[in-house]
Each structure stands twice: as C-alpha cells, then as structure tokens.
Design a protein around this motif. Structure first.
Motif, PDB file in Angstrom:
ATOM      1  N   TYR A   1     -55.998 -54.709 -20.842  1.00 41.71           N
ATOM      2  CA  TYR A   1     -57.091 -55.463 -21.440  1.00 41.71           C
ATOM      3  C   TYR A   1     -57.443 -54.719 -22.714  1.00 41.71           C
ATOM      4  O   TYR A   1     -57.913 -53.590 -22.676  1.00 41.71           O
ATOM      5  CB  TYR A   1     -58.293 -55.527 -20.506  1.00 41.71           C
ATOM      6  CG  TYR A   1     -59.373 -56.455 -21.002  1.00 41.71           C
ATOM      7  CD1 TYR A   1     -59.474 -57.751 -20.524  1.00 41.71           C
ATOM      8  CD2 TYR A   1     -60.282 -56.036 -21.970  1.00 41.71           C
ATOM      9  CE1 TYR A   1     -60.443 -58.611 -20.999  1.00 41.71           C
ATOM     10  CE2 TYR A   1     -61.244 -56.888 -22.449  1.00 41.71           C
ATOM     11  CZ  TYR A   1     -61.332 -58.176 -21.964  1.00 41.71           C
ATOM     12  OH  TYR A   1     -62.282 -59.020 -22.434  1.00 41.71           O
TER      13      TYR A   1
ATOM     14  N   ALA B   1     -68.653 -59.490 -16.548  1.00 43.22           N
ATOM     15  CA  ALA B   1     -67.771 -58.333 -16.656  1.00 43.22           C
ATOM     16  C   ALA B   1     -67.793 -57.720 -18.040  1.00 43.22           C
ATOM     17  O   ALA B   1     -67.284 -56.628 -18.226  1.00 43.22           O
ATOM     18  CB  ALA B   1     -66.340 -58.740 -16.314  1.00 43.22           C
ATOM     19  N   LEU B   2     -68.372 -58.419 -19.000  1.00 41.87           N
ATOM     20  CA  LEU B   2     -68.388 -57.893 -20.366  1.00 41.87           C
ATOM     21  C   LEU B   2     -69.821 -57.677 -20.802  1.00 41.87           C
ATOM     22  O   LEU B   2     -70.745 -58.326 -20.320  1.00 41.87           O
ATOM     23  CB  LEU B   2     -67.725 -58.885 -21.329  1.00 41.87           C
ATOM     24  CG  LEU B   2     -66.204 -58.945 -21.330  1.00 41.87           C
ATOM     25  CD1 LEU B   2     -65.754 -60.102 -22.172  1.00 41.87           C
ATOM     26  CD2 LEU B   2     -65.632 -57.655 -21.859  1.00 41.87           C
TER      27      LEU B   2
ATOM     28  N   CYS C   1     -64.125 -57.466 -14.029  1.00 40.48           N
ATOM     29  CA  CYS C   1     -63.234 -58.459 -14.597  1.00 40.48           C
ATOM     30  C   CYS C   1     -62.240 -58.952 -13.552  1.00 40.48           C
ATOM     31  O   CYS C   1     -61.681 -58.167 -12.802  1.00 40.48           O
ATOM     32  CB  CYS C   1     -62.487 -57.848 -15.766  1.00 40.48           C
ATOM     33  SG  CYS C   1     -61.244 -58.922 -16.454  1.00 40.48           S
ATOM     34  N   THR C   2     -62.068 -60.265 -13.485  1.00 34.68           N
ATOM     35  CA  THR C   2     -61.114 -60.836 -12.547  1.00 34.68           C
ATOM     36  C   THR C   2     -59.882 -61.368 -13.250  1.00 34.68           C
ATOM     37  O   THR C   2     -59.123 -62.132 -12.658  1.00 34.68           O
ATOM     38  CB  THR C   2     -61.769 -61.976 -11.763  1.00 34.68           C
ATOM     39  OG1 THR C   2     -62.221 -62.939 -12.711  1.00 34.68           O
ATOM     40  CG2 THR C   2     -62.920 -61.476 -10.948  1.00 34.68           C
ATOM     41  N   SER C   3     -59.721 -61.011 -14.503  1.00 36.63           N
ATOM     42  CA  SER C   3     -58.570 -61.456 -15.299  1.00 36.63           C
ATOM     43  C   SER C   3     -58.472 -62.974 -15.355  1.00 36.63           C
ATOM     44  O   SER C   3     -57.387 -63.526 -15.313  1.00 36.63           O
ATOM     45  CB  SER C   3     -57.264 -60.872 -14.749  1.00 36.63           C
ATOM     46  OG  SER C   3     -57.371 -59.498 -14.628  1.00 36.63           O
ATOM     47  N   CYS C   4     -59.622 -63.630 -15.449  1.00 39.76           N
ATOM     48  CA  CYS C   4     -59.573 -65.082 -15.475  1.00 39.76           C
ATOM     49  C   CYS C   4     -59.138 -65.605 -16.841  1.00 39.76           C
ATOM     50  O   CYS C   4     -58.703 -66.735 -16.969  1.00 39.76           O
ATOM     51  CB  CYS C   4     -60.919 -65.667 -15.091  1.00 39.76           C
ATOM     52  SG  CYS C   4     -62.182 -65.368 -16.319  1.00 39.76           S
ATOM     53  N   GLY C   5     -59.295 -64.812 -17.859  1.00 41.87           N
ATOM     54  CA  GLY C   5     -58.781 -65.193 -19.165  1.00 41.87           C
ATOM     55  C   GLY C   5     -59.696 -66.063 -19.982  1.00 41.87           C
ATOM     56  O   GLY C   5     -59.329 -66.526 -21.057  1.00 41.87           O
ATOM     57  N   LEU C   6     -60.942 -66.296 -19.499  1.00 47.29           N
ATOM     58  CA  LEU C   6     -61.842 -67.161 -20.257  1.00 47.29           C
ATOM     59  C   LEU C   6     -62.258 -66.512 -21.578  1.00 47.29           C
ATOM     60  O   LEU C   6     -62.418 -67.189 -22.593  1.00 47.29           O
ATOM     61  CB  LEU C   6     -63.074 -67.491 -19.422  1.00 47.29           C
ATOM     62  CG  LEU C   6     -62.834 -68.542 -18.345  1.00 47.29           C
ATOM     63  CD1 LEU C   6     -64.118 -68.809 -17.596  1.00 47.29           C
ATOM     64  CD2 LEU C   6     -62.329 -69.824 -18.977  1.00 47.29           C
ATOM     65  N   CYS C   7     -62.434 -65.211 -21.556  1.00 51.57           N
ATOM     66  CA  CYS C   7     -62.850 -64.548 -22.789  1.00 51.57           C
ATOM     67  C   CYS C   7     -61.740 -64.620 -23.831  1.00 51.57           C
ATOM     68  O   CYS C   7     -61.993 -64.780 -25.022  1.00 51.57           O
ATOM     69  CB  CYS C   7     -63.228 -63.108 -22.505  1.00 51.57           C
ATOM     70  SG  CYS C   7     -61.952 -62.177 -21.678  1.00 51.57           S
TER      71      CYS C   7
ATOM     72  N   CYS D   1     -67.724 -65.184 -20.183  1.00 52.98           N
ATOM     73  CA  CYS D   1     -67.319 -64.497 -18.953  1.00 52.98           C
ATOM     74  C   CYS D   1     -68.175 -64.943 -17.777  1.00 52.98           C
ATOM     75  O   CYS D   1     -69.391 -64.798 -17.799  1.00 52.98           O
ATOM     76  CB  CYS D   1     -67.442 -62.999 -19.123  1.00 52.98           C
ATOM     77  SG  CYS D   1     -66.973 -62.118 -17.639  1.00 52.98           S
ATOM     78  N   PRO D   2     -67.568 -65.530 -16.710  1.00 49.42           N
ATOM     79  CA  PRO D   2     -68.370 -66.011 -15.596  1.00 49.42           C
ATOM     80  C   PRO D   2     -68.691 -64.920 -14.586  1.00 49.42           C
ATOM     81  O   PRO D   2     -69.394 -65.175 -13.627  1.00 49.42           O
ATOM     82  CB  PRO D   2     -67.495 -67.095 -14.980  1.00 49.42           C
ATOM     83  CG  PRO D   2     -66.113 -66.787 -15.418  1.00 49.42           C
ATOM     84  CD  PRO D   2     -66.158 -65.839 -16.560  1.00 49.42           C
ATOM     85  N   PHE D   3     -68.182 -63.711 -14.783  1.00 50.86           N
ATOM     86  CA  PHE D   3     -68.363 -62.677 -13.769  1.00 50.86           C
ATOM     87  C   PHE D   3     -69.183 -61.500 -14.270  1.00 50.86           C
ATOM     88  O   PHE D   3     -69.179 -60.455 -13.666  1.00 50.86           O
ATOM     89  CB  PHE D   3     -66.997 -62.186 -13.278  1.00 50.86           C
ATOM     90  CG  PHE D   3     -66.230 -63.256 -12.587  1.00 50.86           C
ATOM     91  CD1 PHE D   3     -66.492 -63.534 -11.258  1.00 50.86           C
ATOM     92  CD2 PHE D   3     -65.300 -64.008 -13.264  1.00 50.86           C
ATOM     93  CE1 PHE D   3     -65.810 -64.542 -10.619  1.00 50.86           C
ATOM     94  CE2 PHE D   3     -64.615 -65.008 -12.625  1.00 50.86           C
ATOM     95  CZ  PHE D   3     -64.858 -65.291 -11.301  1.00 50.86           C
TER      96      PHE D   3
ATOM     97  N   LEU E   1     -66.320 -53.365 -21.073  1.00 50.88           N
ATOM     98  CA  LEU E   1     -66.092 -53.858 -19.718  1.00 50.88           C
ATOM     99  C   LEU E   1     -67.023 -53.145 -18.757  1.00 50.88           C
ATOM    100  O   LEU E   1     -67.198 -51.935 -18.819  1.00 50.88           O
ATOM    101  CB  LEU E   1     -64.645 -53.606 -19.304  1.00 50.88           C
ATOM    102  CG  LEU E   1     -63.612 -54.530 -19.933  1.00 50.88           C
ATOM    103  CD1 LEU E   1     -62.229 -54.001 -19.669  1.00 50.88           C
ATOM    104  CD2 LEU E   1     -63.754 -55.925 -19.368  1.00 50.88           C
TER     105      LEU E   1
ATOM    106  N   LEU F   1     -54.856 -59.821 -22.866  1.00 51.05           N
ATOM    107  CA  LEU F   1     -55.007 -59.664 -21.421  1.00 51.05           C
ATOM    108  C   LEU F   1     -53.644 -59.864 -20.769  1.00 51.05           C
ATOM    109  O   LEU F   1     -52.988 -60.872 -20.983  1.00 51.05           O
ATOM    110  CB  LEU F   1     -56.027 -60.694 -20.890  1.00 51.05           C
ATOM    111  CG  LEU F   1     -56.204 -60.748 -19.383  1.00 51.05           C
ATOM    112  CD1 LEU F   1     -56.789 -59.452 -18.871  1.00 51.05           C
ATOM    113  CD2 LEU F   1     -57.087 -61.905 -19.000  1.00 51.05           C
TER     114      LEU F   1
HETATM  115  S1  SF4 Z   1     -63.880 -63.755 -18.931  1.00 44.27           S
HETATM  116 FE1  SF4 Z   1     -64.674 -61.963 -17.903  1.00 44.27          FE
HETATM  117  S2  SF4 Z   1     -63.663 -61.940 -15.927  1.00 44.27           S
HETATM  118 FE2  SF4 Z   1     -62.508 -63.354 -17.242  1.00 44.27          FE
HETATM  119  S3  SF4 Z   1     -60.885 -62.086 -18.113  1.00 44.27           S
HETATM  120 FE3  SF4 Z   1     -62.593 -62.043 -19.572  1.00 44.27          FE
HETATM  121  S4  SF4 Z   1     -63.769 -60.244 -18.974  1.00 44.27           S
HETATM  122 FE4  SF4 Z   1     -62.398 -60.682 -17.268  1.00 44.27          FE
END
Ligand code: SF4
Ligand code: SF4
Lengths: 260, 397
Positions: free
Chosen positions: A97, A118-119, A64-70, A114-116, A53, A81
């Motif tokens: 996480y 963050a990973l 990370c915005t905890s969007c859950g896409l990953c 991940c759209p941000f 992260l 998550l």
């Molecule tokens: S996709 Fe990226 S921003 Fe979204 S929960 Fe996973 S690490 Fe966080």
C-alpha cells in the motif's frame, strides 16, 4: 472653495483614523509569529496533511481491508494497492500500500471513500525528504505515522447516522507501538480470521474482564505530538519484539482504566 | 599635530578636509541606511502583528549587513538592449543626489560640512538630480515597465518640487535667510518651544506631503508601484546596482527627514541635561514661591554638571536631539507608508497642482501678512488691565 476645504477636512480625518488604527496595532497587539524551527505550531483537528493508515490497537491489525475504494477515489491516481487473499483466514492481505506523496494533493477524497475508517489525514507537516526522487511512502511508514491517530477500533459501521464522520475531526491519540495490546500484534499485521480473540500483553491484562470489556485506549496526550516518528526501517517490525518497559506509558493506561 | 596641519599647503588642507568630511558623510549615510531599512521592516512588521527580521544579530537589527553582503555577491543581470552608459550611471547619480543633501544639514551646533548660504535652494537643486537618475534608469533599461515608472516618477517629482519649495518659503520668510544653520539659530532665539512648527503649520503639512511624493514613498510610490509596474524604474536592476537604489531611497528618506526636523522642529536645538534639571528644580521650588530642600538639591545638581552646557557635551546633546527629531520624521513616513494605500496618478497630480500648490501659495501670503503686522506693531499688544497680551506673537521674532 468650500468643497475643497470640506474635502481636505474629510481626507485629514480619515487619514488620522487610519494612522490611529495602525498605531494601535503596532503598540497594543503582540506579534502572532511562531518561531517555526524553534517552536512548532499546533494544527487544527481538521488539518489535511498526509493520508496515513490506522491500526486497531487491540489486535494490532491494520484497519484496511484492501477494498480498493480509496484507489478508485483518488483523483490523481497516486495510491498503489496490491493484495492477495489469505487461504486460511479468507481475508485480503495488503502486499503493498503506497502513496506517491509527490503528486498527492491532500484532497481528503481517499479518507472520505474509505468505509472502514482505515485512513486518516495526519497532522504532521515536517515531511520533507532529503532525496526528492523517492516520495513514495510505503505501508510501514504510513502505518507507523498513523499510529498516533489509532485507537481501539469500535465494532460496527463506521459512522452512525447524524454523527460527525470520523474524518472531520480526527483525534490525536498519541499512541505508540507499545500501545498495541495484542501480544502478537505488531505494526503491519494483516487482518485475522473472524472471531479472533486477542491475547493481551501483560500490562493490559485484567483477570475478570478480558474479553467482553476491552481496555480503554491510551489517553490522548494533552499536547499535540507533531514530531515525526522515527524514520521507517525497511521491512516490518519483527513479531517477537519485546514488550515495552513496564512502568512507562502503560501506567497512564492503568490509571485511565481505574477511572472508568 | 596642529603645527603640522598649519604647515601643510592650503590646497592639501582643502583636499584632506574634503576627503575626511566626505568619508564621514558616507559612513553616516550608510549607518543611517542600515538602521532605517531595518526600522522600516520592523515598523511594518509591528503594524502587521509580526516581528520582522529576527535572526541576524540583536533580534534582527543587524539585518542590513547580511543583506548588503548578499547583494554584493549577486549576479549583475543586464538585458541585451539596454543603453549601457545610462543603465550603469543611473544608480550612481541617484546615490549622489541623496548623499549631497547631508553636505549642508547642521547635525549639531556648527556641525555642517559646508555652511552654504543658499541652503534650502541647494537641496532643491540637488534633489532635482534624482529625477534625472530615475529617468536615466527607466530609459536606459529599455523596458516598458521601467519607462512607465520613470515617466510617472519624473512627472510626480517635478510637480511636487514646485510645491515643496513653496512650502519652505514660509520658513525662509520667518528667518530671512536660506542658510540652514541660521534657521536653527532663529528657532533657538525664539525661546522655549520656538519651533516653526506652530507658526508654519500649513507649510509643515504641505512640506510633509510633498516630500513624501518627492521621495517616491507610499502612498505616492507610483514610480515603483509593484502591483502595476513590476517594480518601476528599477525593474531591470539586480545585485549591487539594485542595492544602490535601495541605499538611495533610505538615505534620501533620512535626509529629507533631517531637513524637516531642521526647518520645523528646531534641528539640533533642545534642552540638555543641566537645563532640564534646572527647570525641574524651579518647578519643585514652585517657581521660587516655596523654596524647599528637594528643589534646591536638583538645582545644585544642575549647577554642578554645568560643564555639559559647553563644548563637546553641548555638541553631543545637540546631535542626539537632531537624531531624535530626524527619526521622528522617518517613523512618520514609515507609519504613513504602512497605513495608506497607493493613490492613482491623476489623484496625485490633482493633489499636487490643484490643492497643495494653492495652499502653499496661500501660506506664503498668510505668513507675509501676519509677519508684517506682528513685526511692525510688535505683536499687536492688547492690554487687559496691567496684563499685556501680544497677539500674533508667534509670528514676531
Ligand atoms: S478504502 Fe480504506 S479499507 Fe479500502 S483499501 Fe483504501 S484504505 Fe483500505
Ligand atoms: S488525499 Fe487525495 S490525492 Fe492524496 S491520496 Fe488521497 S485521494 Fe489521492
């Protein structure tokens, strides 16, 4: 008869050619062996190690915005998550996480999802654990290892059109916990409310241009740092951790600023 | 000490001598194994741009010791349906046949354990036991891979043994004796560079190829082809029984290399230090044309260490030459092994029966004719004015 002689001649010739090649390899090419425990090899920028992260060094928040896409993207469902919404900032805060590294297949899908930004796929490869029962890497550990790849987050969408996506050549910035610039910034700080202005630590402060010109990120170390960061302590780093010794890493930062 | 020895009964003397020589040969074999095995791994590593064994002592050159210790303490795994006597005896028979080669190899001037007059034939007979060992291992293991490997090994070794002996006959015709020490003496008497390498170049080539096949070494390692038969006839062996097979392989390799060195490169013969210095002095003096200080100094140095021409010194120098030439062939075998891919069994048989055997027979014929002409007409003297050229001198004595 002539056939036999011709074949023998051809066989002998190719035999000598082969011997010549191996002899040249033996005598003139040095060994490419890396004496592993004594010296560590550097890995290429596209190395796919453990997913880590990233942290925004300016504010100390995790990206990370905890969007859950990953979590959705992971083909083997190893990302856990848990989140809640902060009633004040109205932002999602990750409670947990965790990645079960015993089953992660290092496929890079989570990073691509991940759209941000963050990973990141870490370059660390000495990840063995004494206790194989618990290969679940928790958030603090991932954040701490991920610091080396963190920089000051650029505002705006993650990837410009036509540009290389950041996961292809992730860069090693070599940042440490001291490089988090916000005074209240610590490892594992949840996203702050919109319009939050970081209060910079003394060594990052610049009297005139605090707000509109964020200081440059810590210059990337020339040598790839591959040693694993000190083992994660249970729990977050306390927010009142004293700022780093003035004169150590930040002198390099100042030089970088002045060069700009 | 000498008096004590002379007072011993004859039988005791024989037994003590035999024990002493046997232990020496065993120690020498083990030392050679330790060196050749690490050398093999090092050579393969160098050819593949690696460093090979590195951690255990002297940059890995002592690797054989931990390896053997490890194999000592490993478990003996024995499949349920093995033919137990064959299974256990097989490695020992193979080991014996490899060690016995060293009985008759002259490792220095007069340095043979037994100077048998059947020499070469003895070696050919002894290595025949290796076929039996391999077949015992393959049959006794009661495993299809082992049996296939053993069948291949037997077919290959029996057919190449014929070729091998045929290729040696050329050398025997040059010398007129089967005794290995006689063969070395003949090469010494032929003078400077009087090795049988040149007059017997065909026999030499055939011998090298055939002995590689006889040793089951790549590119002819069909009996343990690890990509087809797990590891051939020693698939079911583990622990020290397997180690004995490994020992056999390397002792055999060094043994055959020593025989090749003896037959074709003059064995222990070679210049020692005074002779080298003498030659150097002669060259510096322009072969006596313009005697100068430097040349004289070198020649005098050669005379002053003249004691090195006799006794222990000569023996030591001979031994060093012998070891050098032996390991030249060991290296050649390794070089070939790490260069060439494995041949197919039908190609192997084709090569053995249809090519090498006719060629070695032709070599016998050629050697006979050339030697007859060279000996009877004193090397076909051709006079060019005052200068007489001895054609075919290579084949004369
Ligand atoms: S996709 Fe990226 S921003 Fe979204 S929960 Fe996973 S690490 Fe966080
Ligand atoms: S790298 Fe692949 S397997 Fe590992 S956590 Fe990410 S998506 Fe899941």
């Amino acid at each position: 008869m002539t056939n036999m002689i011709g074949e023998a001649w051809r066989a002998g010739k190719s035999f000598v050619t082969g011997l010549n090649i191996t002899f040249k390899e033996m005598v003139f090419r040095p060994a490419i062996t890396v004496f592993y425990p004594d010296e560590l090899d550097t890995v290429p920028a596209w190395f796919r190690g453990i997913p880590l992260l990233k942290t925004d060094l300016l504010t100390g928040e995790y990206n990370c915005t905890s969007c859950g896409l990953c979590v959705e993207a992971c083909p083997v469902n190893v990302i856990t998550l848990e989140w809640h919404q902060d009633p004040i900032t109205k932002k999602k805060v990750a409670d947990r996480y965790a990645i079960d590294m015993s089953r992660c297949m290092l496929c890079n899908y989570c990073i691509e999802a991940c759209p941000f930004d963050a990973l990141v796929m870490g370059m660390d490869y000495e990840l063995c654990k004494v206790d194989p029962e618990n290969m679940v890497y928790e958030m603090e550990y991932l954040l701490r290892l991920g610091l080396k790849y963190s920089s000051v987050a650029q505002p705006g969408p993650k990837a410009k059109k036509g540009a290389l996506p950041p996961w292809v050549f992730h860069e090693l910035t070599g940042a440490t916990e001291e490089d988090i610039q916000d005074e209240a910034g610590f490892l594992g700080r949840a996203p702050q409310a919109k319009g939050y202005t970081p209060v910079l630590k003394a060594q990052y402060r610049k009297e005139e241009t605090v707000v509109d010109q964020p200081p440059a990120p810590a210059p990337a170390k020339v040598e790839a740092k591959v040693a694993v960061a000190p083992a994660a302590t249970p729990g977050m780093v306390p927010p009142d951790q004293p700022p780093a010794n003035p004169g150590g890493t930040e002198s390099g930062n100042k030089d970088g600023e002045e060069a700009e | 000490m000498v008096a004590l020895w002379n007072n011993l009964p004859h039988l005791v003397q024989i037994w003590l001598l035999g024990l002493g020589k046997g232990s020496l040969i065993l120690v020498w074999c083990l030392a050679n194994f330790a060196f050749a095995m690490v050398l093999e791994r090092k050579v393969s590593a160098w050819m593949q741009n690696r460093v090979g064994p590195w951690r255990s002592g002297l940059h890995g050159w002592l690797q054989a010791i931990p390896d053997l210790l490890k194999l000592f303490v490993k478990e003996y795994i024995e499949p349920r349906n093995v033919d137990r006597p064959l299974f256990i005896l097989a490695p020992l028979v193979g080991f014996l046949s490899a060690v016995l080669i060293w009985l008759i190899v002259p490792i220095g001037p007069g340095g043979t354990a037994m100077n048998l007059d059947i020499g070469i034939i003895f070696i050919a007979a002894i290595t025949g036991y290796d076929v039996i060992a391999i077949f015992m291992a393959g049959w006794g293991s009661n495993n299809k891979y082992s049996l296939l490997g053993a069948m291949r090994g037997a077919a290959q070794m029996i057919s190449y043994e014929v070729t091998l002996v045929m290729s040696i006959i050329g050398v025997v015709m040059m010398v007129g004796s089967l005794r290995l020490s006689d063969i070395v003496e003949a090469q010494v008497n032929r003078g400077f560079f009087g090795w049988f390498l040149l007059p017997q170049i065909i026999g030499f080539g055939v011998f090298i190829i055939a002995s590689l096949a006889e040793l089951n070494r790549a590119p002819f390692d069909l009996s343990e082809a690890e990509s087809e038969l797990v590891s051939g006839y020693h698939t079911e062996y583990s622990g020290f029984r397997w180690a004995v097979f490994a020992l056999t392989e390397y002792i055999h390799l060094v043994g055959w290399s020593s025989i090749a060195a003896t037959l074709f490169l003059g064995g222990w013969s070679g210049p020692n230090l005074p002779q080298v210095l003498q030659g150097l002095g002669n060259i510096l003096n322009g072969l006596g044309a313009f005697t100068n200080v430097a040349g004289d100094a070198v020649s005098n140095a050669a005379v002053s260490i003249g004691f090195m021409n006799t006794g222990m010194w000569a023996w030591a120098v001979g031994f060093i030459w012998f070891a050098l030439k032996t390991y030249l062939f060991v290296f050649l075998a390794m070089w070939i092994r790490w260069t060439l891919p494995r041949v197919r069994i039908d190609q192997l048989m084709d090569l053995g029966w249809k090519f090498l055997l006719p060629v070695s027979l032709f070599n016998i014929f050629l050697t006979g004719v050339l030697r007859f002409v060279a000996v009877n007409y004193n090397g076909l003297p051709v006079s060019l004015g005052s200068f007489t050229l001895r054609l075919l001198g290579l084949w004369a004595n």
